[in-house]
Write an enzyme that holds these catalytic residues in place. Structure first.
Site, PDB file in Angstrom:
ATOM      1  N   HIS A 223      89.768 -63.052  98.075  1.00  0.00           N
ATOM      2  CA  HIS A 223      91.083 -63.272  97.472  1.00  0.00           C
ATOM      3  C   HIS A 223      91.923 -64.293  98.228  1.00  0.00           C
ATOM      4  O   HIS A 223      92.735 -65.001  97.627  1.00  0.00           O
ATOM      5  CB  HIS A 223      91.847 -61.944  97.330  1.00  0.00           C
ATOM      6  CG  HIS A 223      92.236 -61.304  98.625  1.00  0.00           C
ATOM      7  ND1 HIS A 223      91.338 -60.663  99.443  1.00  0.00           N
ATOM      8  CD2 HIS A 223      93.453 -61.190  99.241  1.00  0.00           C
ATOM      9  CE1 HIS A 223      91.974 -60.178 100.503  1.00  0.00           C
ATOM     10  NE2 HIS A 223      93.256 -60.479 100.408  1.00  0.00           N
ATOM     11  N   LYS A 227      93.438 -69.723 102.089  1.00  0.00           N
ATOM     12  CA  LYS A 227      94.069 -69.834 103.410  1.00  0.00           C
ATOM     13  C   LYS A 227      93.353 -70.838 104.298  1.00  0.00           C
ATOM     14  O   LYS A 227      93.902 -71.286 105.310  1.00  0.00           O
ATOM     15  CB  LYS A 227      94.084 -68.470 104.104  1.00  0.00           C
ATOM     16  CG  LYS A 227      95.105 -67.498 103.536  1.00  0.00           C
ATOM     17  CD  LYS A 227      95.092 -66.179 104.297  1.00  0.00           C
ATOM     18  CE  LYS A 227      96.144 -65.227 103.763  1.00  0.00           C
ATOM     19  NZ  LYS A 227      96.125 -63.921 104.462  1.00  0.00           N
ATOM     20  N   HIS A 252      98.145 -71.331  98.805  1.00  0.00           N
ATOM     21  CA  HIS A 252      96.792 -70.832  99.042  1.00  0.00           C
ATOM     22  C   HIS A 252      96.134 -70.261  97.784  1.00  0.00           C
ATOM     23  O   HIS A 252      94.919 -70.245  97.674  1.00  0.00           O
ATOM     24  CB  HIS A 252      96.781 -69.793 100.187  1.00  0.00           C
ATOM     25  CG  HIS A 252      97.101 -68.387  99.787  1.00  0.00           C
ATOM     26  ND1 HIS A 252      98.388 -67.917  99.685  1.00  0.00           N
ATOM     27  CD2 HIS A 252      96.297 -67.339  99.475  1.00  0.00           C
ATOM     28  CE1 HIS A 252      98.370 -66.641  99.339  1.00  0.00           C
ATOM     29  NE2 HIS A 252      97.107 -66.258  99.205  1.00  0.00           N
ATOM     30  N   HIS A 278      96.403 -62.964  92.380  1.00  0.00           N
ATOM     31  CA  HIS A 278      96.708 -61.729  93.102  1.00  0.00           C
ATOM     32  C   HIS A 278      98.121 -61.684  93.694  1.00  0.00           C
ATOM     33  O   HIS A 278      98.545 -60.640  94.193  1.00  0.00           O
ATOM     34  CB  HIS A 278      95.664 -61.453  94.202  1.00  0.00           C
ATOM     35  CG  HIS A 278      95.747 -62.345  95.392  1.00  0.00           C
ATOM     36  ND1 HIS A 278      95.313 -63.647  95.395  1.00  0.00           N
ATOM     37  CD2 HIS A 278      96.209 -62.115  96.656  1.00  0.00           C
ATOM     38  CE1 HIS A 278      95.491 -64.183  96.582  1.00  0.00           C
ATOM     39  NE2 HIS A 278      96.039 -63.272  97.371  1.00  0.00           N
ATOM     40  N   HIS A 279      98.851 -62.792  93.636  1.00  0.00           N
ATOM     41  CA  HIS A 279     100.255 -62.774  94.075  1.00  0.00           C
ATOM     42  C   HIS A 279     101.223 -62.851  92.903  1.00  0.00           C
ATOM     43  O   HIS A 279     102.438 -63.019  93.108  1.00  0.00           O
ATOM     44  CB  HIS A 279     100.527 -63.915  95.063  1.00  0.00           C
ATOM     45  CG  HIS A 279     100.060 -63.608  96.459  1.00  0.00           C
ATOM     46  ND1 HIS A 279     100.621 -62.614  97.227  1.00  0.00           N
ATOM     47  CD2 HIS A 279      99.069 -64.169  97.210  1.00  0.00           C
ATOM     48  CE1 HIS A 279      99.997 -62.567  98.406  1.00  0.00           C
ATOM     49  NE2 HIS A 279      99.046 -63.497  98.418  1.00  0.00           N
ATOM     50  N   ASP A 307      96.004 -55.254  98.002  1.00  0.00           N
ATOM     51  CA  ASP A 307      96.292 -56.189  99.089  1.00  0.00           C
ATOM     52  C   ASP A 307      97.620 -55.856  99.767  1.00  0.00           C
ATOM     53  O   ASP A 307      97.712 -55.802 101.001  1.00  0.00           O
ATOM     54  CB  ASP A 307      96.317 -57.609  98.530  1.00  0.00           C
ATOM     55  CG  ASP A 307      96.432 -58.661  99.619  1.00  0.00           C
ATOM     56  OD1 ASP A 307      95.886 -58.446 100.723  1.00  0.00           O
ATOM     57  OD2 ASP A 307      97.074 -59.706  99.368  1.00  0.00           O
TER      58      ASP A 307
END
Length: 371
Positions: A223, A227, A252, A278-279, A307
């Site tokens: 995920h 980064k 990222h 996922h954010h 997360d």
């Protein structure tokens, strides 16, 4: 490193030989049955079973596969054609040779028998040598058929073994790559393992099938692939990030998505989806693409919960670990805002398993003390 076990291929089956060929004779006339059985029993390689009751024979056939069936046409309980129809309805009798024994030379009867699935005919009264020859010829075909089936099973076993090895290597590569990425921002391998496991538990409690649950477990460790494109100075900064630094961090998701895009496997496709979404937040205030609610792919909604929950429970350079129950309370507080309420409910349903998992998978730096 925690990972799922690759599917295990079934063991290859033993090769079938003439010595295991089994014959079934169905004839309600005891004398006729005895004669046929006696003629065929003289061939040592064959094991012969006889039945005067066709219903009893069908019950036996339902649980056992004979290699050839001889059935009389004229029987009181069930005639030969109906018996053949019921035999052919059994999946494991779709290719078994069936010989119809009949004293009736009526063309309509023979056509009906062929339509029902009879392979060959033998007229009564029969010649013993002709009976043995016809049976021998059909059993030779059956042996060849079984040999091909046996070979196919061996090939299937070899293919599954090869695929299993490839899956194991793919999983190992995923876990090693994801651990390398996580160490850049001070995380540990336990973080990605826990997030993957929590995501799997949430997916299962949402009623997703086994394939989805396994795929999300393996895709989740990637995920934060993006980064790799963020500087160490920003990732490991102990103080508050500036707006410029936060903007860099938010990049990222796009970087990770670009690295994982255009994948051909379901695993890489889901990893791409998770990296990008996922954010996102349920209310649309997250980042990535700005999606809201169910427009956010399910995998992204699941990993968002997993997360953040683990991030709260884990120590970072900029914060201590939260107690387990405090982290859980925060996730519930954000239900309907940051998180999909259904995913939060699924987390709640699996909380006992998650708590146990955090006990046995603490961070190397003492995250267990937060439970």
């Amino acid at each position: 490193m925690n990972k799922t076990v690759a599917p295990v291929a079934s063991e290859p089956v033993p090769t079938v030989t003439a010595a295991n060929l089994r014959l079934c004779i169905i004839d309600d006339e005891v004398i006729s049955l005895t004669v046929v059985k006696a003629v065929l029993s003289r061939v040592a390689a064959y094991h012969v079973e006889g039945f005067t009751d066709p219903e009893q024979a069908l019950r036996r056939c339902a649980g056992f596969t004979f290699d050839i069936v001889l059935v009389d046409y004229r029987m009181a309980i069930l005639n030969g054609i109906d018996t053949v129809i019921r035999l052919r309805a059994l999946p494991h009798y779709s290719h078994v040779p069936i010989i119809m024994l009949t004293a009736d030379n009526d063309r309509a009867v023979r056509i009906a028998a062929v339509s029902a699935g009879a392979t060959d005919f033998l007229s009564k009264p029969f010649d013993p040598d002709e009976l043995r020859i016809r049976v021998r010829n059909l059993l030779s075909l059956r042996e060849a058929q079984l040999a091909l089936m046996d070979r196919a099973k061996h090939l299937d076993y070899e293919i599954k073994s090869a695929i299993s090895k490839l899956v194991e290597r793919e999983e190992e590569l995923i876990w090693r790559l994801s651990r390398a990425i996580e160490t850049r921002d001070g995380s540990t391998g336990q973080h990605i393992s826990r997030v993957a496991r929590v995501a799997e538990i949430i997916a299962r409690n949402l009623g997703q099938d086994a394939d989805f649950c396994r795929t999300i477990y393996l895709a989740t460790p990637l995920h934060d692939t993006g980064k790799i494109g963020i500087s160490d100075a920003i990732l490991n900064k102990s103080g508050r990030l500036t707006e410029t630094e936060m903007a860099a961090i938010r990049r990222h998701t796009g970087i990770g998505a670009s690295i994982l895009e255009d994948g051909e496997s379901d695993l890489v496709k889901m990893a791409h989806e998770i990296a990008l979404f996922h954010h996102e937040k349920w209310d649309g205030t997250g980042y990535g693409t700005g999606l809201t609610g169910v427009d956010i792919p399910l995998s992204g909604r699941i990993v968002a919960v997993a997360d953040v929950f683990d991030a709260l429970c884990s120590p970072r350079v900029y914060k201590p670990a939260w107690p387990f129950d405090a982290a859980h309370a925060e996730i519930r507080r954000q239900s309907g805002h940051h998180f999909d309420p259904a995913c939060v409910a699924a987390l709640d349903a699996g909380l006992d398993d998650i708590r146990k998992m955090y006990t046995v998978m603490p961070d190397d730096r003492g995250a267990a003390s937060s439970i």
